[in-house]
Motif scaffolding. Structure first.
Motif, PDB file in Angstrom:
ATOM      1  N   ARG A 198      -3.058  17.736 -51.507  1.00  0.00           N
ATOM      2  CA  ARG A 198      -4.032  16.917 -52.593  1.00  0.00           C
ATOM      3  C   ARG A 198      -3.252  15.712 -53.091  1.00  0.00           C
ATOM      4  NH1 ARG A 198      -8.809  20.000 -55.769  1.00  0.00           N
ATOM      5  NH2 ARG A 198     -10.262  18.329 -55.528  1.00  0.00           N
ATOM      6  N   ARG A 200      -3.824  13.114 -56.083  1.00  0.00           N
ATOM      7  CA  ARG A 200      -4.506  12.935 -57.250  1.00  0.00           C
ATOM      8  C   ARG A 200      -3.448  11.854 -58.354  1.00  0.00           C
ATOM      9  NH1 ARG A 200      -8.163  16.822 -60.568  1.00  0.00           N
ATOM     10  NH2 ARG A 200      -9.410  16.877 -58.590  1.00  0.00           N
ATOM     11  N   ASP A 260      -8.809  10.860 -55.578  1.00  0.00           N
ATOM     12  CA  ASP A 260      -8.564  12.295 -55.229  1.00  0.00           C
ATOM     13  C   ASP A 260      -8.749  12.444 -53.761  1.00  0.00           C
ATOM     14  OD1 ASP A 260      -8.520  15.045 -56.030  1.00  0.00           O
ATOM     15  OD2 ASP A 260     -10.560  15.263 -55.207  1.00  0.00           O
ATOM     16  N   ASN A 262      -7.644  14.533 -50.186  1.00  0.00           N
ATOM     17  CA  ASN A 262      -7.283  15.683 -49.803  1.00  0.00           C
ATOM     18  C   ASN A 262      -7.057  15.628 -48.405  1.00  0.00           C
ATOM     19  OD1 ASN A 262      -8.220  17.976 -52.133  1.00  0.00           O
ATOM     20  ND2 ASN A 262      -9.440  16.169 -51.968  1.00  0.00           N
ATOM     21  N   ASN A 276     -12.269  11.526 -52.293  1.00  0.00           N
ATOM     22  CA  ASN A 276     -13.111  11.710 -53.525  1.00  0.00           C
ATOM     23  C   ASN A 276     -12.631  10.714 -54.701  1.00  0.00           C
ATOM     24  OD1 ASN A 276     -13.943  14.188 -52.148  1.00  0.00           O
ATOM     25  ND2 ASN A 276     -12.493  15.326 -53.431  1.00  0.00           N
ATOM     26  N   VAL A 278     -12.447  11.025 -58.966  1.00  0.00           N
ATOM     27  CA  VAL A 278     -12.466  12.242 -59.760  1.00  0.00           C
ATOM     28  C   VAL A 278     -12.206  11.235 -61.129  1.00  0.00           C
ATOM     29  CG1 VAL A 278      -9.896  12.484 -59.807  1.00  0.00           C
ATOM     30  CG2 VAL A 278     -11.420  14.168 -60.857  1.00  0.00           C
ATOM     31  N   VAL A 283     -15.726  15.503 -59.863  1.00  0.00           N
ATOM     32  CA  VAL A 283     -15.254  15.261 -58.571  1.00  0.00           C
ATOM     33  C   VAL A 283     -16.484  14.764 -57.925  1.00  0.00           C
ATOM     34  CG1 VAL A 283     -13.797  15.862 -56.690  1.00  0.00           C
ATOM     35  CG2 VAL A 283     -13.195  16.889 -58.852  1.00  0.00           C
ATOM     36  N   SER A 311      -9.416  23.042 -57.074  1.00  0.00           N
ATOM     37  CA  SER A 311     -10.357  22.341 -58.382  1.00  0.00           C
ATOM     38  C   SER A 311     -10.382  23.283 -59.304  1.00  0.00           C
ATOM     39  CB  SER A 311     -11.422  21.769 -57.913  1.00  0.00           C
ATOM     40  OG  SER A 311     -11.297  20.187 -57.128  1.00  0.00           O
ATOM     41  N   ARG A 314      -7.324  23.798 -61.324  1.00  0.00           N
ATOM     42  CA  ARG A 314      -6.764  22.497 -62.099  1.00  0.00           C
ATOM     43  C   ARG A 314      -7.670  22.476 -63.351  1.00  0.00           C
ATOM     44  NH1 ARG A 314      -4.168  17.772 -59.263  1.00  0.00           N
ATOM     45  NH2 ARG A 314      -3.566  18.711 -57.090  1.00  0.00           N
ATOM     46  N   ASP A 316     -11.054  21.532 -63.106  1.00  0.00           N
ATOM     47  CA  ASP A 316     -12.162  20.398 -62.548  1.00  0.00           C
ATOM     48  C   ASP A 316     -13.503  21.120 -63.037  1.00  0.00           C
ATOM     49  OD1 ASP A 316     -10.174  18.598 -61.937  1.00  0.00           O
ATOM     50  OD2 ASP A 316     -10.583  19.385 -59.773  1.00  0.00           O
TER      51      ASP A 316
END
Length: 388
Positions: A198, A200, A260, A262, A276, A278, A283, A311, A314, A316
Motif C-alpha cells: 500500500r 500512501r 492511496d 494498493n 484510490n 484518500v 477512502v 484500512s 490504520r 480510516d
C-alpha cells in the motif's frame, strides 16, 4: 455581511489556494475531488463547452466558503440546454461546496446567482448526499432562498464502515461471502509468495510527494490487459481518451498527499490493483482490476480483503467502493448511500419549461404505470455523455 467574488478563469483560483486548503480541511465529507488541485486538472482536460463560475463567499476580508460551478452547454431533445452545475461529471460519488457551513455558503451563492447574469436554463446540482455529509444543507438553502426545485435520485454507491475491527466485519458478512474470501486467500497463497503493498504518501509538504510512477504503470498495465483494455466507455484507467487525465490527477494527488495505491503481487508478479484517493479517513475507490494472464483466480478478492483490513488498522473511517455494479460489490459493502440531483428550471427559458414539462410527464407516467417511489426514480444518461 457576506459578499461574493466570482472567478471565471482557472488561473485566477491560484490566488485562493491557501483559503481553499484551509476550508477543505473543515468541509464535512471533504475529498480530493473538492480540492483545487483536482479542479485544475479536471479543467485542463475537460473545459470544452464549459464556462467556469467559481463563487468565493466572503465575510469581511475572510473567505468562508467556495462554491465551484460551471455553465455547460449540452444537447437535449429540445435543443441546446445550458446548465449551471458542479464541475464534476460524476468522477466520484458526491460533490458540493467547500465550507464548514454548507447551508450558509449555498444560501449566499444562490442569492447571488439569482441576481447575477442569467446565462443558464437549469440549475442542476448533482451528486448531493443529502442524507450524509450534506445533512440536508442543499435542500435547506434552496428553500430558504425560495428557489423552486425537484429532487431526483441520481445514483447509489456502496460503502464499507471501517470503524470496526476485521473480525467483526468478517463475521457480519454472509456465509457465502466469508467462504469466497477465505477460499480465495487459500487458493492464491498456493501459487507462491503473496505480497500486499500500500502506497500512501503524505504529500510534498511532508517531503513525500513521489508519484511512484513504477507502481502507477503497473496499475495501468493490469487495466490494459483486463477487460478494461477493451472497454469503450472512456472511463477506464488505460483508455486513451482519459489516461492523460488520470496520470495528471495522480501526480497532483501524490503532491497533495491523497493517493492511496494498493497492489497485490503473486509469485513476484503484479496480480491486482486498487487505486484510490484518500482524505481525512475517507477512502474513495476510483479504479480496480486484476491481471487475467495470471492463472490464479481470486487475486482481486484477496486484495480487497487485505485493503479493508489494513484500512481498519490504520483508523480510516469509510471506504466508498463507488457507484454502480452493486450486485458485484454485495460481499463487501455495509451500506448503500444515495446521491441526489436538485433541479431548478429558469422561468424565462423556453428550453427549461419544455424540459420541466417533459420531466413532469415522465413522473406522471411512472406514477401511473410503475411501482417506483419518488426517491427511487433515477435520472441517468448524463454522466460525461452531455445528455439530459
Amino acid at each position: 455581511m457576506s459578499d461574493v467574488i466570482e472567478l471565471n478563469e482557472i488561473d485566477a483560483l491560484a490566488d485562493y489556494r491557501a483559503d481553499w486548503l484551509r476550508l477543505l480541511r473543515v468541509t464535512p465529507g471533504g475529498t480530493f475531488f473538492r480540492s483545487l488541485e483536482w479542479l485544475q486538472v479536471y479543467w485542463q482536460h475537460f473545459a470544452a463547452d464549459q464556462r467556469l463560475r467559481v463563487l468565493m463567499i466572503r465575510d469581511g476580508e475572510q473567505v468562508t466558503g467556495i462554491v465551484p460551478l460551471c455553465v455547460r452547454s449540452i444537447k437535449s431533445k429540445f435543443g441546446v440546454c445550458r446548465i449551471l452545475t458542479f464541475p464534476f461529471d460524476d468522477w466520484g460519488s458526491f460533490y458540493g461546496p467547500v465550507s464548514a457551513n454548507q447551508t450558509t455558503t449555498l444560501r449566499t451563492a444562490l442569492n447571488y446567482i439569482q441576481h447575477a447574469r442569467r446565462d443558464w436554463d437549469l440549475i442542476d446540482l448533482r451528486c448531493v448526499d443529502s442524507g450524509g455529509f450534506d445533512r440536508g444543507a442543499t435542500e435547506q438553502a434552496l428553500k430558504s432562498e425560495s428557489v423552486s426545485f425537484e429532487r431526483l435520485l441520481w445514483c447509489q454507491t456502496a460503502c464499507v464502515d471501517l470503524q470496526q475491527n476485521w473480525d467483526q466485519y468478517l463475521e457480519s458478512r454472509s456465509t457465502r461471502a466469508r467462504k469466497t474470501y477465505l477460499c480465495s486467500e487459500k487458493r492464491v497463497q498456493q501459487e507462491g509468495d503473496v505480497r500486499y503493498l500500500r502506497y500512501r504518501p503524505r504529500g510534498s509538504g511532508s517531503e513525500e510527494g513521489d508519484p511512484r510512477w513504477d507502481l502507477y504503470d503497473q496499475c495501468e498495465e493490469i487495466a490494459r490487459q483486463s477487460w478494461q483494455g477493451r472497454s469503450t466507455t472512456g472511463t477506464t484507467l488505460s483508455h486513451a481518451s482519459v489516461a492523460p487525465f488520470f496520470r495528471d490527477a495522480h501526480e497532483r494527488a501524490a503532491q497533495a498527499g491523497t493517493v492511496d495505491l494498493n497492489m497485490l503481487y503473486v509469485a513476484g508478479r503484479p496480480a491486482a490493483f486498487n487505486y484510490n484517493y484518500v482524505y481525512e479517513g475517507l477512502v474513495y475507490s476510483l479504479r480496480m482490476g486484476f491481471d487475467p494472464r495470471i492463472s490464479v483466480k481470486g487475486a482481486g478478492c484477496v486484495l480487497m480483503g487485505r485493503m479493508i483490513r489494513d484500512s481498519m488498522q490504520r483508523g480510516d473511517r469509510i471506504l466508498d467502493i463507488g457507484p454502480g455494479s452493486l450486485e458485484a460489490k454485495q460481499n463487501w459493502y455495509t451500506s448503500i448511500e444515495n446521491s441526489y440531483r436538485y433541479v431548478h428550471y429558469s422561468a424565462t427559458s423556453v428550453t427549461a419549461k419544455l424540459m420541466q414539462l417533459s420531466h413532469q410527464f415522465a413522473d406522471w407516467y411512472r406514477d401511473r404505470f410503475s411501482n417506483e417511489s419518488t426517491d427511487e426514480r433515477t435520472v441517468t444518461g448524463y454522466s460525461r455523455a452531455h445528455h439530459i
